[in-house]
Each structure stands twice: as C-alpha cells, then as structure tokens.
Scaffold this motif. Structure first.
Motif, PDB file in Angstrom:
ATOM      1  N   ALA A   1      -5.745   2.086 -10.257  1.00 39.28           N
ATOM      2  CA  ALA A   1      -6.974   1.434  -9.800  1.00 39.28           C
ATOM      3  C   ALA A   1      -6.707  -0.022  -9.395  1.00 39.28           C
ATOM      4  O   ALA A   1      -7.172  -0.483  -8.348  1.00 39.28           O
ATOM      5  CB  ALA A   1      -8.036   1.490 -10.891  1.00 39.28           C
ATOM      6  N   GLN A   2      -5.959  -0.745 -10.215  1.00 39.88           N
ATOM      7  CA  GLN A   2      -5.700  -2.163  -9.942  1.00 39.88           C
ATOM      8  C   GLN A   2      -4.816  -2.370  -8.727  1.00 39.88           C
ATOM      9  O   GLN A   2      -5.125  -3.177  -7.854  1.00 39.88           O
ATOM     10  CB  GLN A   2      -5.036  -2.819 -11.143  1.00 39.88           C
ATOM     11  CG  GLN A   2      -5.942  -3.065 -12.298  1.00 39.88           C
ATOM     12  CD  GLN A   2      -5.187  -3.713 -13.450  1.00 39.88           C
ATOM     13  OE1 GLN A   2      -4.012  -4.030 -13.337  1.00 39.88           O
ATOM     14  NE2 GLN A   2      -5.882  -3.893 -14.554  1.00 39.88           N
TER      15      GLN A   2
ATOM     16  N   GLY B   1      -4.163  -0.482  -6.279  1.00 39.22           N
ATOM     17  CA  GLY B   1      -4.740  -0.045  -5.022  1.00 39.22           C
ATOM     18  C   GLY B   1      -5.482  -1.174  -4.322  1.00 39.22           C
ATOM     19  O   GLY B   1      -5.673  -1.155  -3.104  1.00 39.22           O
ATOM     20  N   ARG B   2      -5.892  -2.179  -5.088  1.00 38.32           N
ATOM     21  CA  ARG B   2      -6.629  -3.326  -4.528  1.00 38.32           C
ATOM     22  C   ARG B   2      -5.718  -4.496  -4.138  1.00 38.32           C
ATOM     23  O   ARG B   2      -6.150  -5.403  -3.428  1.00 38.32           O
ATOM     24  CB  ARG B   2      -7.659  -3.836  -5.546  1.00 38.32           C
ATOM     25  CG  ARG B   2      -8.640  -2.829  -6.091  1.00 38.32           C
ATOM     26  CD  ARG B   2      -9.541  -2.228  -5.027  1.00 38.32           C
ATOM     27  NE  ARG B   2     -10.299  -3.168  -4.248  1.00 38.32           N
ATOM     28  CZ  ARG B   2     -11.552  -3.526  -4.485  1.00 38.32           C
ATOM     29  NH1 ARG B   2     -12.209  -3.030  -5.488  1.00 38.32           N
ATOM     30  NH2 ARG B   2     -12.165  -4.377  -3.688  1.00 38.32           N
TER      31      ARG B   2
ATOM     32  N   TYR C   1      -7.074 -10.087   3.133  1.00 36.61           N
ATOM     33  CA  TYR C   1      -8.138 -11.088   3.126  1.00 36.61           C
ATOM     34  C   TYR C   1      -7.599 -12.472   3.480  1.00 36.61           C
ATOM     35  O   TYR C   1      -8.129 -13.174   4.340  1.00 36.61           O
ATOM     36  CB  TYR C   1      -8.821 -11.110   1.757  1.00 36.61           C
ATOM     37  CG  TYR C   1      -9.824 -12.226   1.602  1.00 36.61           C
ATOM     38  CD1 TYR C   1     -11.067 -12.160   2.218  1.00 36.61           C
ATOM     39  CD2 TYR C   1      -9.527 -13.349   0.840  1.00 36.61           C
ATOM     40  CE1 TYR C   1     -11.994 -13.192   2.088  1.00 36.61           C
ATOM     41  CE2 TYR C   1     -10.440 -14.380   0.698  1.00 36.61           C
ATOM     42  CZ  TYR C   1     -11.665 -14.296   1.319  1.00 36.61           C
ATOM     43  OH  TYR C   1     -12.567 -15.314   1.190  1.00 36.61           O
TER      44      TYR C   1
ATOM     45  N   LYS D   1      -2.778 -12.331  -6.531  1.00 37.08           N
ATOM     46  CA  LYS D   1      -3.948 -13.192  -6.363  1.00 37.08           C
ATOM     47  C   LYS D   1      -3.549 -14.656  -6.166  1.00 37.08           C
ATOM     48  O   LYS D   1      -4.288 -15.434  -5.585  1.00 37.08           O
ATOM     49  CB  LYS D   1      -4.885 -13.066  -7.561  1.00 37.08           C
ATOM     50  CG  LYS D   1      -5.608 -11.741  -7.598  1.00 37.08           C
ATOM     51  CD  LYS D   1      -6.537 -11.677  -8.787  1.00 37.08           C
ATOM     52  CE  LYS D   1      -7.317 -10.384  -8.803  1.00 37.08           C
ATOM     53  NZ  LYS D   1      -8.270 -10.332  -9.920  1.00 37.08           N
TER      54      LYS D   1
ATOM     55  N   ARG E   1       0.842  -1.208   0.000  1.00 34.13           N
ATOM     56  CA  ARG E   1       0.000   0.000   0.000  1.00 34.13           C
ATOM     57  C   ARG E   1       0.876   1.257   0.000  1.00 34.13           C
ATOM     58  O   ARG E   1       0.595   2.230  -0.692  1.00 34.13           O
ATOM     59  CB  ARG E   1      -0.921  -0.011   1.210  1.00 34.13           C
ATOM     60  CG  ARG E   1      -1.959   1.079   1.194  1.00 34.13           C
ATOM     61  CD  ARG E   1      -3.009   0.911   2.265  1.00 34.13           C
ATOM     62  NE  ARG E   1      -3.993  -0.080   1.824  1.00 34.13           N
ATOM     63  CZ  ARG E   1      -4.207  -1.254   2.396  1.00 34.13           C
ATOM     64  NH1 ARG E   1      -3.513  -1.603   3.453  1.00 34.13           N
ATOM     65  NH2 ARG E   1      -5.101  -2.089   1.933  1.00 34.13           N
TER      66      ARG E   1
ATOM     67  N   GLU F   1      -5.412  -5.599  -0.491  1.00 27.94           N
ATOM     68  CA  GLU F   1      -6.625  -6.233   0.041  1.00 27.94           C
ATOM     69  C   GLU F   1      -6.562  -7.755  -0.071  1.00 27.94           C
ATOM     70  O   GLU F   1      -7.112  -8.465   0.773  1.00 27.94           O
ATOM     71  CB  GLU F   1      -7.858  -5.699  -0.673  1.00 27.94           C
ATOM     72  CG  GLU F   1      -8.110  -4.239  -0.393  1.00 27.94           C
ATOM     73  CD  GLU F   1      -9.226  -3.661  -1.230  1.00 27.94           C
ATOM     74  OE1 GLU F   1      -9.951  -4.427  -1.906  1.00 27.94           O
ATOM     75  OE2 GLU F   1      -9.383  -2.433  -1.204  1.00 27.94           O
ATOM     76  N   TRP F   2      -5.922  -8.260  -1.119  1.00 31.73           N
ATOM     77  CA  TRP F   2      -5.786  -9.712  -1.269  1.00 31.73           C
ATOM     78  C   TRP F   2      -4.977 -10.302  -0.123  1.00 31.73           C
ATOM     79  O   TRP F   2      -5.301 -11.352   0.425  1.00 31.73           O
ATOM     80  CB  TRP F   2      -5.126 -10.063  -2.612  1.00 31.73           C
ATOM     81  CG  TRP F   2      -6.063  -9.915  -3.747  1.00 31.73           C
ATOM     82  CD1 TRP F   2      -6.218  -8.815  -4.548  1.00 31.73           C
ATOM     83  CD2 TRP F   2      -7.020 -10.874  -4.193  1.00 31.73           C
ATOM     84  NE1 TRP F   2      -7.206  -9.052  -5.461  1.00 31.73           N
ATOM     85  CE2 TRP F   2      -7.713 -10.301  -5.276  1.00 31.73           C
ATOM     86  CE3 TRP F   2      -7.348 -12.159  -3.789  1.00 31.73           C
ATOM     87  CZ2 TRP F   2      -8.716 -10.977  -5.946  1.00 31.73           C
ATOM     88  CZ3 TRP F   2      -8.344 -12.828  -4.463  1.00 31.73           C
ATOM     89  CH2 TRP F   2      -9.017 -12.232  -5.532  1.00 31.73           C
TER      90      TRP F   2
ATOM     91  N   LEU G   1      -0.724  -7.777 -10.211  1.00 31.01           N
ATOM     92  CA  LEU G   1      -2.090  -8.091  -9.819  1.00 31.01           C
ATOM     93  C   LEU G   1      -2.331  -9.599  -9.799  1.00 31.01           C
ATOM     94  O   LEU G   1      -2.788 -10.162  -8.797  1.00 31.01           O
ATOM     95  CB  LEU G   1      -3.090  -7.418 -10.761  1.00 31.01           C
ATOM     96  CG  LEU G   1      -4.562  -7.708 -10.490  1.00 31.01           C
ATOM     97  CD1 LEU G   1      -4.999  -7.061  -9.192  1.00 31.01           C
ATOM     98  CD2 LEU G   1      -5.410  -7.233 -11.652  1.00 31.01           C
TER      99      LEU G   1
END
Length: 111
Positions: A37-38, A40-41, A48, A96, A14, A44-45, A92
């Motif tokens: 945009a990508q 920034g997420r 989680y 994942k 982050r 979160e993975w 990204l």
C-alpha cells in the motif's frame, strides 16, 4: 530536465514495487501488505514534484495592492541536503524528502 528525470524515476519505482516491498519487509520486519500500500504511492511523490518543477519557475504572482511592483519566483538550489530517514519506513520517508530536494536542483546525501 529535472521533471523528466523525476518522471523516469517514478516509472522505474512503479515497475519495481514488488521487489522493493520484499526488500523493505526483510529489512524492517513489517508486513508485506503494508508496504504494498505504501510503496504504491511513492512514485506519485516524484510525479507531483516533477510537475512543480515545470510550473513554478518564473511565475509572476500578482502583488496585491500595488500595480507598480512585480513579483517573480526564482528557484535557487541550496546545495547539498542531508536527508535522514527512520528505520521503519526507509523508502517512503526518503522519497518524501528526496523528490522535492531533486526537483529544486539540490543534491542529497541520504542516511
């Protein structure tokens, strides 16, 4: 311990999103706004899967239909996982795959 490591990785990712956006843009040629945009997420993975690593080990779900049986969930690492990512979204897609791999105690080789 795995959850703590994954949360630390999320914090670092982050913090470095602007820098990683620049690297991804230079590497793939895609617009920077897409990567903002990508990426920034991406943290979160890791967050989680850190939560999953803390909550599912040793859980005992109900065994439907037979009270004489007990189910226990036990995670056992598979070992080394080979993770192959495409050239167009390297961080990204790698995230994942990498987050669940590490959350379950495996090691990874990323290409």
């Amino acid at each position: 311990k795995r959850a703590t490591i994954l949360r630390n990785a999320a914090q670092e990712l982050r913090r470095r999103v602007p820098e990683l956006c620049d690297i991804e843009t230079r590497q793939t040629g895609r617009p920077r706004r897409e990567y903002q945009a990508q990426l920034g997420r991406v943290p979160e993975w890791f967050e989680y899967h850190a939560s999953l690593a803390e909550t599912t080990e040793g859980a005992a779900p109900n065994f439907i239909g037979d009270p004489d049986h007990l189910c226990v969930v036990q995670k056992v690492p598979l070992g080394v996982c080979g993770l192959i990512t495409p050239f167009n979204h390297p961080l990204l897609i790698a995230s994942k795959k990498l987050a669940p791999c590490l959350a379950t105690g495996n090691t990874a080789v990323v290409k």
